[in-house]
Design a protein around this motif. Structure first.
Motif, short mmCIF file in Angstrom:
data_model
loop_
_atom_site.label_atom_id
_atom_site.label_comp_id
_atom_site.label_asym_id
_atom_site.label_seq_id
_atom_site.Cartn_x
_atom_site.Cartn_y
_atom_site.Cartn_z
N HIS A 148 -10.75 -39.91 -22.31
CA HIS A 148 -9.67 -40.03 -23.02
C HIS A 148 -9.26 -38.83 -23.73
CE1 HIS A 148 -6.98 -42.28 -25.81
NE2 HIS A 148 -7.54 -41.44 -26.81
N LEU A 149 -10.39 -38.13 -24.39
CA LEU A 149 -9.77 -36.68 -24.88
C LEU A 149 -9.42 -35.91 -23.88
CD1 LEU A 149 -13.05 -36.41 -27.33
CD2 LEU A 149 -10.80 -37.53 -27.99
N ASP A 150 -9.91 -35.68 -22.95
CA ASP A 150 -9.47 -34.97 -21.87
C ASP A 150 -7.88 -35.29 -21.70
OD1 ASP A 150 -12.00 -33.84 -21.35
OD2 ASP A 150 -12.44 -34.92 -19.53
N GLY A 151 -7.53 -36.47 -21.46
CA GLY A 151 -6.09 -36.82 -21.56
C GLY A 151 -5.27 -36.37 -22.45
N LEU A 152 -5.87 -36.10 -23.76
CA LEU A 152 -4.98 -35.67 -25.16
C LEU A 152 -5.05 -34.35 -25.03
CD1 LEU A 152 -6.53 -37.91 -27.67
CD2 LEU A 152 -4.42 -38.32 -26.52
N GLY A 153 -5.72 -33.53 -23.87
CA GLY A 153 -5.66 -32.20 -24.26
C GLY A 153 -6.76 -31.65 -25.16
N LEU A 154 -7.88 -32.36 -25.36
CA LEU A 154 -8.97 -32.15 -26.35
C LEU A 154 -10.15 -32.00 -25.34
CD1 LEU A 154 -8.56 -34.18 -29.25
CD2 LEU A 154 -8.52 -31.69 -29.30
N VAL A 155 -10.25 -30.67 -24.57
CA VAL A 155 -11.34 -30.29 -23.81
C VAL A 155 -12.53 -29.63 -24.52
CG1 VAL A 155 -9.58 -30.01 -21.69
CG2 VAL A 155 -10.31 -28.41 -23.22
N ASP A 156 -13.47 -29.86 -23.94
CA ASP A 156 -14.82 -29.47 -24.58
C ASP A 156 -14.79 -27.85 -24.79
OD1 ASP A 156 -17.46 -29.12 -25.26
OD2 ASP A 156 -18.28 -29.02 -23.36
N GLN A 157 -15.04 -27.57 -26.20
CA GLN A 157 -15.05 -26.19 -26.47
C GLN A 157 -16.63 -25.70 -26.41
OE1 GLN A 157 -11.99 -24.28 -27.14
NE2 GLN A 157 -11.50 -26.45 -26.14
N GLY A 158 -17.54 -26.41 -26.06
CA GLY A 158 -18.69 -25.93 -26.12
C GLY A 158 -19.27 -25.34 -27.44
N THR A 159 -19.93 -24.26 -27.27
CA THR A 159 -20.35 -23.79 -28.79
C THR A 159 -19.63 -22.67 -29.22
OG1 THR A 159 -21.70 -22.15 -27.44
CG2 THR A 159 -22.77 -24.36 -27.91
N SER A 160 -18.13 -22.58 -29.07
CA SER A 160 -17.37 -21.61 -29.25
C SER A 160 -17.33 -21.74 -30.87
CB SER A 160 -16.07 -21.56 -28.50
OG SER A 160 -15.52 -23.06 -28.68
N GLY A 161 -17.28 -22.82 -31.55
CA GLY A 161 -17.14 -22.69 -33.10
C GLY A 161 -15.87 -22.22 -33.41
N ALA A 162 -15.87 -21.17 -34.47
CA ALA A 162 -14.75 -20.70 -34.90
C ALA A 162 -13.60 -20.24 -33.98
CB ALA A 162 -15.31 -19.62 -35.95
N ASN A 163 -14.19 -19.52 -32.81
CA ASN A 163 -13.31 -19.37 -31.69
C ASN A 163 -12.58 -20.45 -30.88
OD1 ASN A 163 -13.82 -16.63 -32.64
ND2 ASN A 163 -15.78 -16.66 -31.32
N ALA A 164 -12.92 -21.57 -31.21
CA ALA A 164 -12.62 -22.64 -30.27
C ALA A 164 -10.93 -22.81 -30.03
CB ALA A 164 -13.02 -23.97 -31.07
N ASP A 165 -10.55 -23.33 -28.96
CA ASP A 165 -9.33 -23.40 -28.97
C ASP A 165 -8.67 -24.97 -29.57
OD1 ASP A 165 -6.76 -23.63 -27.88
OD2 ASP A 165 -7.33 -24.01 -25.63
N ARG A 166 -7.86 -24.73 -30.62
CA ARG A 166 -7.60 -25.73 -31.41
C ARG A 166 -6.53 -26.57 -30.95
NH1 ARG A 166 -10.63 -22.46 -34.07
NH2 ARG A 166 -12.02 -23.02 -35.78
#
Length: 808
Positions: A69-87
């Motif tokens: 469901h999150l994939d469909g919203l465009g919220l893909v896994d950011q792994g451990t990117s943390g502060a550099n995550a694609d928000r």
């Protein structure tokens, strides 16, 4: 004048201080409003994400569905990117209230930014929400604005599973409660009279139903929670509880009531009465718990999650989730890795051996080397099957959690605290005991002589097997191999019954009770006949007494041998004295004429309808059907047939129970369907294209790492070492999402007397234990804390923390 000036100065100073305090209070209030608005906006965003998911999936609570469901919203896994995550900017999609300046607001504060990103772990998904909020303009114009930037973290994961709070829990408890005592281990081993009445009540649970024989003699120092009904061996519902010798301990404030000699105060069980909600205060047995459980403070789980969550796990190389493996009811490499990568522990002491992947023990010499031990110890992770044997002089030493990627054989004495996570099966042939100390001649249960703690928890990705599962039925004939023609023993009986339960879930309808009824009409031509009279002379007779004689009297004597469920009853006719009877003779007295009738053909033909009769088995709706259900069947060993006890009996829609003989009893007799794993067209195991539609779990050594003859020899050797009193005693919490099986015979057995003691708990989807001499389970809550089992039914969102961010 100086005094007046001083007073005036003080008044001015006071007024000035009040004004500054007021300004500071307003500023503090605006800061608080900004912070509260930011937190509320984050909570609204989390609620929206969760609500949209629930509506889109009809509350289908699996973690992989949530991630999709999150994939469909465009919220893909950011792994451990943390502060550099694609928000992802969610502000516009929130539909917040608009303020006077037509800007998004919450509680009068403007929301300038609402960004979301996601981080997946193997068993959880973290939703990170960052919000910037601002309150513009103070009431006195003393400041321009107050800002707050926060980060909220919400974790979506399965909830903790509550099944390990039970001394015994299974889908169906079958036969085991015939001669069983369930108690609290602390209470049983306590010898301090000042502690009387301070021990918690225990509980057992059965998700579907509970089976009793006609003569149960059991005690429960607490409560029994049953999801369905209590039924007899043939599937008939129990209606008269006065026929059963079942007792529970009296409770006071949820503590077991004891007398001055530390004996529990036993009383007849009390059933919860749905018509009297107040009976919940004293009820010790709950039937139809899922229907009436709201009246209780207890909870009964609805499934048995794998100790290695079937969520796909993590790729050992990339560390990324593997969604393709989710829901296949197999412990995949990725799932085993994900669950056990954090294991920190070791095992030492005793005789330790490891048979590596692909290895095989197939000779007496190789078996002898296992008994001596080939390893000095095991680290936190072991690749292969392990044999762990401890003695009083040289016990197995436990230290933390150890993961074993294979089967495990456990026997003898252990010391220390730890848990064993086995990917395959676990075998406990004989005693498995803590090397506890003693005080004044009494065992200090769970505490070694040096005061350290002894505690063991065992979780199996496969099955847990107690005793000798090869043992022939009745102790005679050939050993069990899992193939037709071998001895159909207790283990096979249980596997066939468990397999029927799985099979039922795959069937939209089930066979009902067969009726002998008309199935059609047969039309044929026959000669027309009429009945005509005629006269006939016949003899007349009478009986004449000629004397007396003595004749032998007889009676039937019934003899029962063996112990349930393997009892044999025979009848024998024996002399029972004499009796005198009259002798008679038939004497002719004359003749007489009588009228007789006969059928005479008329020469005509007529049509005759004859009903066609036959046995008709109706198909009835199955309330247990689960669409697209993936069944997990059992077979004895790899490549052997899967026995399903579904040929005899029928489903009764009124009671919603399967009614049949209690057990199939053998390969022959037509009671079994035999699924063939080697036949790609077998309808139980494969679809029309040959794709598997079921999973098969075996009881014998996984991947055949030990030949059957050597495994049976190992079992007998280990049983002989612990056969001082012939009672098998196991100190451990035992958990499996599959089965826990046990065979502890009482007759024709060199090493066992039919008695089993478990200090810990027995928790598994399917439990089948034959201990005709009696089973005692003393619940030890420490094992529940040692195993981290999460529920497979549903997921939940939990707020983790709120962290202020630096002002942008």
């Amino acid at each position: 004048m100086p005094v007046a000036i001083a007073v005036l100065a003080m008044m001015v100073a006071f007024v000035g201080t009040t004004v500054e305090t007021s300004r500071a209070s307003v500023a503090d209030m605006d800061s608080f409003r900004a912070r509260a608005a930011a937190e509320n906006a984050a909570a609204l965003a989390a609620t929206k994400i969760w609500g949209d998911f629930s509506r889109a999936t009809a509350d289908a609570g699996e973690l992989w569905r949530f991630r999709t469901h999150l994939d469909g919203l465009g919220l893909v896994d950011q792994g451990t990117s943390g502060a550099n995550a694609d928000r992802k900017d969610m502000l516009e999609s929130m539909g917040l209230a608009r303020d006077a300046r037509d800007r998004d607001s919450v509680d009068g504060a403007e929301i300038e930014r609402l960004d979301v990103y996601r981080v997946d772990d193997w068993d959880a998904t973290t939703i990170v929400i960052e919000v910037d909020a601002v309150v513009r303009g103070g009431q006195d114009g003393s400041h321009a604005e107050k800002r707050s930037s926060i980060q909220e973290v919400f974790v979506v994961a399965p909830p903790n599973w509550e099944g390990l709070d039970f001394a015994m829990l299974a889908n169906n408890i079958n036969c085991l409660l015939c001669h069983t005592t369930i108690d609290n281990a602390e209470r049983v081993y306590n010898n301090n009279t000042t502690l009387a009445g301070t021990f918690d009540a225990v509980k057992i649970g059965s998700i579907d139903s509970i089976h009793f024989r006609a003569d149960p003699d059991s005690k429960i120092a607490g409560r029994a929670l049953i999801g369905g009904d209590a039924i007899e061996g043939d599937g008939s519902e129990i209606t008269n509880w006065d026929n059963f010798n079942l007792k529970t301990a009296k409770l006071a404030d949820e503590m077991i009531v004891e007398d001055g000699f530390l004996n529990a105060d036993w009383e007849q069980l009390q059933l919860f009465n749905p018509d009297d909600p107040h009976s919940a205060d004293t009820a010790s047995v709950w039937l139809d718990f899922y229907q009436h459980g709201d009246n209780s403070d207890e909870n009964l789980p609805t499934s048995f999650p794998s100790p290695y969550p079937d969520s796909g796990g993590l790729d050992p190389v990339t560390g990324q989730p593997v969604s393709a493996n989710a829901g296949n009811r197999i412990v995949d490499d990725s799932e085993f890795f994900a669950k056990t990568q954090g294991a920190v522990g070791s095992i030492s002491g005793g005789a330790i051996s490891v048979v590596g992947q692909g290895g095989r023990i197939d000779s007496a010499g190789e078996l002898a080397s296992l008994l001596i031990g080939k390893e000095t110890g095991l680290a936190s992770h072991t690749d292969g099957s392990a044999v762990l044997i401890g003695t009083e002089a040289n016990p197995i030493i436990l230290d933390g959690e150890v993961a074993i990627d294979g089967d495990v054989v456990l026997s003898g004495y252990v010391i220390g605290t730890g848990s064993i996570m086995a990917r395959g099966n676990v075998y406990v042939p004989g005693d498995l005991k803590y090397l506890d100390g003693q005080t004044n001649g009494y065992r200090t249960y769970g505490t070694a002589a040096n005061g350290s703690t002894n505690s063991l928890a065992v979780a199996a990705g496969g099955n847990i097997v107690v005793g000798d599962f090869y043992r022939p039925a009745w102790g005679e004939g050939n050993v069990e191999t899992g193939e037709p023609g071998s001895s159909f023993n207790f283990t096979m009986d249980e596997l066939a019954i468990f397999n029927r339960q799985e099979w039922m879930k795959t069937q939209p309808t089930l066979p009902g009770k067969a009726n002998y009824e008309q199935t059609g009409v047969k039309v044929s031509l026959k000669d027309k006949k009429v009945k005509v009279p005629y006269q006939k002379t016949v003899n007349t007779w009478k009986w004449v007494v000629t004397g007396t004689k003595k004749v032998q009297k007889w009676k039937w004597v019934k003899t029962t041998t063996g112990v349930a469920p393997y009892q044999t009853t025979t009848k024998k006719k024996v002399p029972n004295g004499f009796k005198t009877v009259k002798t008679k003779k038939k004497v002719k007295t004359g003749t007489k004429k009588v009228t007789k009738y006969k059928w005479v053909k008329t020469g005509e033909k007529i049509e005759v309808e004859t009903p066609i009769m036959g046995w008709v088995t109706p198909q009835v709706e199955n309330p247990y059907h689960v669409p697209q259900y993936l069944p997990r069947y059992y077979s004895f060993a790899e490549g052997t047939k899967v026995p399903i006890f579904n040929k005899h009996g029928y489903f009764d829609p009124e009671t919603a129970h399967w009614k049949s003989e209690e057990r199939p009893g053998g390969w022959s007799g037509g009671a079994l369907s035999l699924a063939d794993v080697d036949n790609g067209q077998d309808p139980y195991l494969y679809d029309g294209s040959g794709k598997p539609i079921a999973v098969v779990s075996t009881v014998a050594p996984t991947a055949d790492w030990m030949r059957a003859s050597e495994m049976q020899s190992l079992i007998e050797t280990l049983q002989a070492r612990s056969a001082s009193d012939k009672t098998i005693e196991i100190d451990a919490t035992l958990y499996s999402a599959n089965s826990i099986l046990g065979t502890v015979p009482s007759r024709e057995s060199q090493y066992t007397n039919g008695k089993l003691i478990v200090n810990g708990s027995i928790v598994a989807a399917d439990v089948g234990i034959l201990a005709p001499g009696g089973t005692q389970v003393n619940y030890d809550a420490r094992g529940a804390r040692a195993l981290s089992i999460t529920s497979e039914a549903g997921i939940e969102m939990r707020r983790s923390f709120v962290a202020p961010l630096p002002h942008m």
